[in-house]
Design a protein around this motif. Structure first.
Motif, PDB file in Angstrom:
ATOM      1  N   LYS A  36       0.714  -1.154   0.150  1.00 29.01           N
ATOM      2  CA  LYS A  36       0.055   0.057  -0.137  1.00 29.01           C
ATOM      3  C   LYS A  36       0.890   1.138   0.073  1.00 29.01           C
ATOM      4  O   LYS A  36       0.372   2.131  -0.696  1.00 29.01           O
ATOM      5  N   LEU A  37       1.893   1.380   0.755  1.00 29.59           N
ATOM      6  CA  LEU A  37       2.998   2.368   0.955  1.00 29.59           C
ATOM      7  C   LEU A  37       3.285   2.702  -0.542  1.00 29.59           C
ATOM      8  O   LEU A  37       3.211   3.949  -1.025  1.00 29.59           O
ATOM      9  N   PHE A  38       3.802   1.646  -1.439  1.00 28.45           N
ATOM     10  CA  PHE A  38       4.410   1.968  -2.445  1.00 28.45           C
ATOM     11  C   PHE A  38       3.500   2.359  -3.693  1.00 28.45           C
ATOM     12  O   PHE A  38       3.753   2.806  -4.667  1.00 28.45           O
ATOM     13  N   PHE A  39       2.199   1.837  -3.443  1.00 31.16           N
ATOM     14  CA  PHE A  39       1.075   2.169  -4.245  1.00 31.16           C
ATOM     15  C   PHE A  39       0.761   3.675  -4.232  1.00 31.16           C
ATOM     16  O   PHE A  39       0.676   4.180  -5.205  1.00 31.16           O
ATOM     17  N   LEU A  40       0.860   4.085  -2.982  1.00 29.37           N
ATOM     18  CA  LEU A  40       0.480   5.584  -2.668  1.00 29.37           C
ATOM     19  C   LEU A  40       1.504   6.347  -3.112  1.00 29.37           C
ATOM     20  O   LEU A  40       1.497   7.494  -3.684  1.00 29.37           O
ATOM     21  N   LEU A  41       2.832   5.770  -3.095  1.00 27.37           N
ATOM     22  CA  LEU A  41       4.031   6.654  -3.458  1.00 27.37           C
ATOM     23  C   LEU A  41       3.861   6.969  -5.101  1.00 27.37           C
ATOM     24  O   LEU A  41       3.997   7.994  -5.786  1.00 27.37           O
ATOM     25  N   ALA A  42       3.432   6.000  -5.797  1.00 29.56           N
ATOM     26  CA  ALA A  42       3.509   5.741  -7.070  1.00 29.56           C
ATOM     27  C   ALA A  42       1.956   6.642  -7.509  1.00 29.56           C
ATOM     28  O   ALA A  42       2.016   7.286  -8.789  1.00 29.56           O
ATOM     29  N   GLN A  43       0.971   6.960  -6.737  1.00 28.38           N
ATOM     30  CA  GLN A  43       0.154   7.715  -7.022  1.00 28.38           C
ATOM     31  C   GLN A  43       0.366   9.297  -6.828  1.00 28.38           C
ATOM     32  O   GLN A  43      -0.260  10.054  -7.365  1.00 28.38           O
ATOM     33  N   HIS A  44       1.354   9.362  -5.866  1.00 29.35           N
ATOM     34  CA  HIS A  44       1.634  10.618  -5.543  1.00 29.35           C
ATOM     35  C   HIS A  44       3.075  11.399  -6.123  1.00 29.35           C
ATOM     36  O   HIS A  44       3.149  12.360  -5.803  1.00 29.35           O
ATOM     37  N   SER A  45       3.816  10.493  -6.828  1.00 28.16           N
ATOM     38  CA  SER A  45       5.113  10.775  -7.290  1.00 28.16           C
ATOM     39  C   SER A  45       5.246  10.299  -8.833  1.00 28.16           C
ATOM     40  O   SER A  45       5.264   9.026  -9.044  1.00 28.16           O
ATOM     41  N   GLU A  46       5.600  11.237  -9.950  1.00 24.27           N
ATOM     42  CA  GLU A  46       5.824  10.593 -11.181  1.00 24.27           C
ATOM     43  C   GLU A  46       7.244   9.815 -11.004  1.00 24.27           C
ATOM     44  O   GLU A  46       7.271   8.829 -11.538  1.00 24.27           O
ATOM     45  N   TYR A  47       8.192  10.069 -10.048  1.00 26.85           N
ATOM     46  CA  TYR A  47       9.410   9.253  -9.933  1.00 26.85           C
ATOM     47  C   TYR A  47       9.055   7.839  -9.807  1.00 26.85           C
ATOM     48  O   TYR A  47       9.623   6.995 -10.396  1.00 26.85           O
ATOM     49  N   PHE A  48       8.291   7.456  -8.602  1.00 26.12           N
ATOM     50  CA  PHE A  48       7.775   6.287  -8.317  1.00 26.12           C
ATOM     51  C   PHE A  48       6.865   5.606  -9.651  1.00 26.12           C
ATOM     52  O   PHE A  48       6.785   4.179  -9.603  1.00 26.12           O
ATOM     53  N   GLY A 110      12.611  15.525  -2.073  1.00 28.38           N
ATOM     54  CA  GLY A 110      11.132  15.362  -2.317  1.00 28.38           C
ATOM     55  C   GLY A 110      10.454  14.099  -1.941  1.00 28.38           C
ATOM     56  O   GLY A 110       9.658  13.831  -1.347  1.00 28.38           O
ATOM     57  N   GLU A 111      11.064  12.831  -2.734  1.00 26.42           N
ATOM     58  CA  GLU A 111      10.745  11.425  -2.625  1.00 26.42           C
ATOM     59  C   GLU A 111      11.136  11.069  -1.188  1.00 26.42           C
ATOM     60  O   GLU A 111      10.142  10.386  -0.822  1.00 26.42           O
ATOM     61  N   GLU A 112      12.113  11.458  -0.629  1.00 23.97           N
ATOM     62  CA  GLU A 112      12.471  11.078   0.546  1.00 23.97           C
ATOM     63  C   GLU A 112      11.286  11.520   1.685  1.00 23.97           C
ATOM     64  O   GLU A 112      10.904  10.774   2.412  1.00 23.97           O
ATOM     65  N   GLU A 113      10.849  12.827   1.405  1.00 24.16           N
ATOM     66  CA  GLU A 113       9.908  13.325   2.265  1.00 24.16           C
ATOM     67  C   GLU A 113       8.570  12.690   1.985  1.00 24.16           C
ATOM     68  O   GLU A 113       7.668  12.261   3.088  1.00 24.16           O
ATOM     69  N   LEU A 114       8.144  12.363   0.833  1.00 27.22           N
ATOM     70  CA  LEU A 114       6.769  11.284   0.257  1.00 27.22           C
ATOM     71  C   LEU A 114       7.123  10.242   1.136  1.00 27.22           C
ATOM     72  O   LEU A 114       6.243   9.715   1.933  1.00 27.22           O
ATOM     73  N   GLY A 119       4.939   6.755   4.476  1.00 27.95           N
ATOM     74  CA  GLY A 119       5.369   5.435   5.585  1.00 27.95           C
ATOM     75  C   GLY A 119       4.839   5.539   6.907  1.00 27.95           C
ATOM     76  O   GLY A 119       4.195   4.701   7.528  1.00 27.95           O
ATOM     77  N   SER A 120       4.915   6.624   7.665  1.00 28.44           N
ATOM     78  CA  SER A 120       4.126   7.080   8.880  1.00 28.44           C
ATOM     79  C   SER A 120       2.546   6.704   9.054  1.00 28.44           C
ATOM     80  O   SER A 120       2.105   6.353   9.758  1.00 28.44           O
ATOM     81  N   PHE A 121       2.088   7.144   7.796  1.00 30.31           N
ATOM     82  CA  PHE A 121       0.694   7.373   7.668  1.00 30.31           C
ATOM     83  C   PHE A 121       0.130   5.646   7.546  1.00 30.31           C
ATOM     84  O   PHE A 121      -0.713   5.440   8.423  1.00 30.31           O
TER      85      PHE A 121
END
Length: 133
Positions: A36-48, A110-114, A119-121
């Motif tokens: 779920k974390l990596f899915f959310l990262l891909a949803q919020h970051s073009e990089y991921f 920026g990706e580190e902060e995401l 991750g905390s969420f």
């Protein structure tokens, strides 16, 4: 391990980000949380989004690459899996700190902060909450 060889290279791979994510979040309770974390990262970051593909699965979006890379890190002794969940081992923590330095050299703060925020969420959510989110 490939992650060690890549520290000096230009980009980071998903297994590097997995280790960073588990380090920054203090660990995650389950594979479902990691997915779920990596899915959310891909949803919020073009990089991921450019690095990952997800398919529908019974428990939500699933990335075979995330799963395979997680298995690699566990098998290599960088991540421990136990009743408390998934956490970096001492050598995993050391490598994660080195990778974070690389993240900053590459200008990927920026990706580190995401990763840190999501991750905390995700770490605070139960499996049922993750399935509904």
């Amino acid at each position: 391990m490939r992650a060690l060889d890549r520290v000096a290279q230009q980009d980071l791979e998903i297994e590097d980000w997995l280790l960073i994510a588990l380090h920054l979040s203090g660990g995650l309770p389950s594979r479902l949380h990691v997915q779920k974390l990596f899915f959310l990262l891909a949803q919020h970051s073009e990089y991921f989004r450019e690095k990952l593909e997800f398919e529908p699965y019974q428990l939500g979006p699933w990335s075979e690459e995330v799963n395979d890379r997680l298995d690699t890190l566990i098998g290599s002794g960088y991540i421990a899996k136990n009743e408390e969940g998934l956490r970096p081992t001492p050598k995993g923590e050391q490598l994660a700190r080195e990778l974070i330095d690389r993240v900053r050299l590459l200008g990927l703060e920026g990706e580190e902060e995401l990763v840190k925020e999501w991750g905390s969420f995700v770490a605070r959510m139960s499996a049922d909450e993750l399935l509904l989110y």
